[in-house]
Design an enzyme around this catalytic site. Structure first.
Site, mmCIF file in Angstrom:
data_model
loop_
_atom_site.group_PDB
_atom_site.id
_atom_site.type_symbol
_atom_site.label_atom_id
_atom_site.label_comp_id
_atom_site.label_asym_id
_atom_site.label_seq_id
_atom_site.Cartn_x
_atom_site.Cartn_y
_atom_site.Cartn_z
ATOM 1 N N HIS A 104 0.841 -1.208 0.000
ATOM 2 C CA HIS A 104 0.000 0.000 0.000
ATOM 3 C C HIS A 104 0.876 1.258 0.000
ATOM 4 O O HIS A 104 2.079 1.186 -0.222
ATOM 5 C CB HIS A 104 -0.991 -0.027 1.162
ATOM 6 C CG HIS A 104 -1.720 -1.340 1.264
ATOM 7 N ND1 HIS A 104 -2.667 -1.740 0.344
ATOM 8 C CD2 HIS A 104 -1.587 -2.368 2.141
ATOM 9 C CE1 HIS A 104 -3.107 -2.943 0.663
ATOM 10 N NE2 HIS A 104 -2.462 -3.365 1.738
ATOM 11 N N GLU A 107 1.971 -11.546 5.795
ATOM 12 C CA GLU A 107 1.015 -10.827 6.635
ATOM 13 C C GLU A 107 1.533 -10.983 8.060
ATOM 14 O O GLU A 107 1.449 -12.060 8.656
ATOM 15 C CB GLU A 107 -0.388 -11.428 6.506
ATOM 16 C CG GLU A 107 -0.964 -11.394 5.099
ATOM 17 C CD GLU A 107 -1.564 -10.047 4.735
ATOM 18 O OE1 GLU A 107 -1.470 -9.108 5.555
ATOM 19 O OE2 GLU A 107 -2.134 -9.930 3.643
ATOM 20 N N GLU A 152 -1.785 0.364 8.081
ATOM 21 C CA GLU A 152 -0.956 -0.679 7.498
ATOM 22 C C GLU A 152 0.159 -0.077 6.656
ATOM 23 O O GLU A 152 1.300 -0.584 6.666
ATOM 24 C CB GLU A 152 -1.816 -1.605 6.643
ATOM 25 C CG GLU A 152 -1.048 -2.767 6.042
ATOM 26 C CD GLU A 152 -1.891 -3.633 5.127
ATOM 27 O OE1 GLU A 152 -1.333 -4.604 4.577
ATOM 28 O OE2 GLU A 152 -3.092 -3.341 4.941
ATOM 29 N N HIS A 167 3.085 -6.875 4.571
ATOM 30 C CA HIS A 167 1.709 -6.487 4.846
ATOM 31 C C HIS A 167 1.345 -6.789 6.291
ATOM 32 O O HIS A 167 2.093 -7.440 7.023
ATOM 33 C CB HIS A 167 0.742 -7.243 3.934
ATOM 34 C CG HIS A 167 0.788 -6.812 2.510
ATOM 35 N ND1 HIS A 167 -0.025 -5.818 2.001
ATOM 36 C CD2 HIS A 167 1.567 -7.232 1.482
ATOM 37 C CE1 HIS A 167 0.242 -5.652 0.715
ATOM 38 N NE2 HIS A 167 1.210 -6.488 0.379
#
Length: 321
Positions: A111, A285, A148, A203
């Site tokens: 992101h 993650e 995030e 992430h």
């Protein structure tokens, strides 16, 4: 890695459609809380888990529908421990001599802090081989507003420093140096054009409260359009299992209790960053930002340094063979 903004509601816990068959040798459990469950280095068999598709709650792993804007990103939560990351705009410094000299690693901070200001641009569809998906998404955040995007940049900068200390040449896909993105197809292209020996996309998840732990996302066998993961499926699996094992040791975190059946490994065929890669690539993650206990870890600088160390150790183990 979250793709929807509203708080978690009631959707089930996976964010993809379609899997191949996956046979993964699950690690032996280490009987100490600190070690958690280790994922052993060796894995075998075809791609995919053979499980039916599921989808996580809102704010979680949904890969369908446009991303909604997040609130303005909050700065990283203040901490009293952990090394400080590199400055946002500083280029990668010359690599030191070390065991990873001559190796190229691309680090992809998931992101972008500016994505929420550019929803029209990030909602643009791009070709991922098997279908078309949004250019990028806003990501998730903790209940307190730690985003995030802030987390991934912090861990990625720390990781870059650790890898460069071992001699690797490291390239960040983005370093908060562009207004949004890059799009998922460009993220893959950056690693490909760098001829990277390994690519890691960093992430944090946005699942339901009670869902805890980390997991690695590995590429499925995909052949369609411009996507062909035939050559990277095996090496990527090896990279992912090595990072998983080292991440457990460095952080004390256990593999996800909601994805991967306790292995910490999840195979996906719906992520453009993996489908379009021609070099070994995995996603991690690091935890669930929507769970208070995981959020307490993710917002702590000392833990983020351990996370970066675990990832660096895994990459180093893979590259050194």
């Amino acid at each position: 890695m979250s793709y929807d903004s509203p708080p978690p509601t009631s959707r089930p816990s996976r964010r993809f459609s379609g899997r191949g068959n996956l046979t993964v040798a699950v690690a032996a459990l280490v009987p100490t809380a600190l070690a958690g469950w280790l994922v052993w280095q060796g894995v075998s068999g075809a791609e995919g888990s053979g499980l039916p598709p599921k989808a996580l709650p809102s704010q979680s792993r949904s890969a369908t529908g446009p991303a909604s804007p997040q609130p303005k990103p909050a700065p990283p939560a203040p901490t009293t421990s952990g090394a400080s990351p590199s400055s946002p705009s500083s280029p990668s410094s010359p690599a030191a001599k070390g065991p990873l000299t001559g190796k190229v690693v691309v680090v992809d901070p998931g992101h972008n802090p500016g994505n929420f200001r550019h929803t029209r641009e990030i909602n643009k569809l791009v070709d991922i081989g098997t279908n078309r998906k949004e250019c990028d998404t806003t990501g998730t955040s903790t209940d307190a507003g730690y985003t995030e995007a802030a987390f991934t940049l912090d861990v990625s900068r720390r990781l870059r420093t650790l890898l460069e200390e071992q001699g690797a040449t490291v390239k960040l896909v983005q370093n908060n140096d562009r207004p949004y993105g890059p799009c998922i197809d460009e993220r893959a292209r950056i690693g490909n054009e760098a001829k990277a020996d390994a690519v890691i996309s960093v992430h944090a998840d946005g699942s339901a409260v009670g869902h805890r732990g980390f997991h690695m996302i590995l590429p499925a066998l995909v052949k369609g359009g411009v996507a062909d993961t035939t050559k990277i499926v095996g090496p990527s699996r090896e990279l992912g299992t090595r990072i998983a094992g080292k991440f457990v040791r460095a952080t004390g975190s256990a593999p996800s209790n909601y994805v991967g059946g306790g292995t910490g490994l999840d195979v996906r065929d719906d992520l453009g960053g993996l489908n379009l890669s021609t070099v070994p690539k995995v996603f991690i993650e690091c935890g669930n930002m929507r769970d208070p206990k995981d959020a307490a870890l993710l917002t702590d600088g000392g833990w983020r340094q351990k996370a970066a160390q675990g990832i660096a150790n895994g990459i180093g183990s893979y590259l050194k063979g």
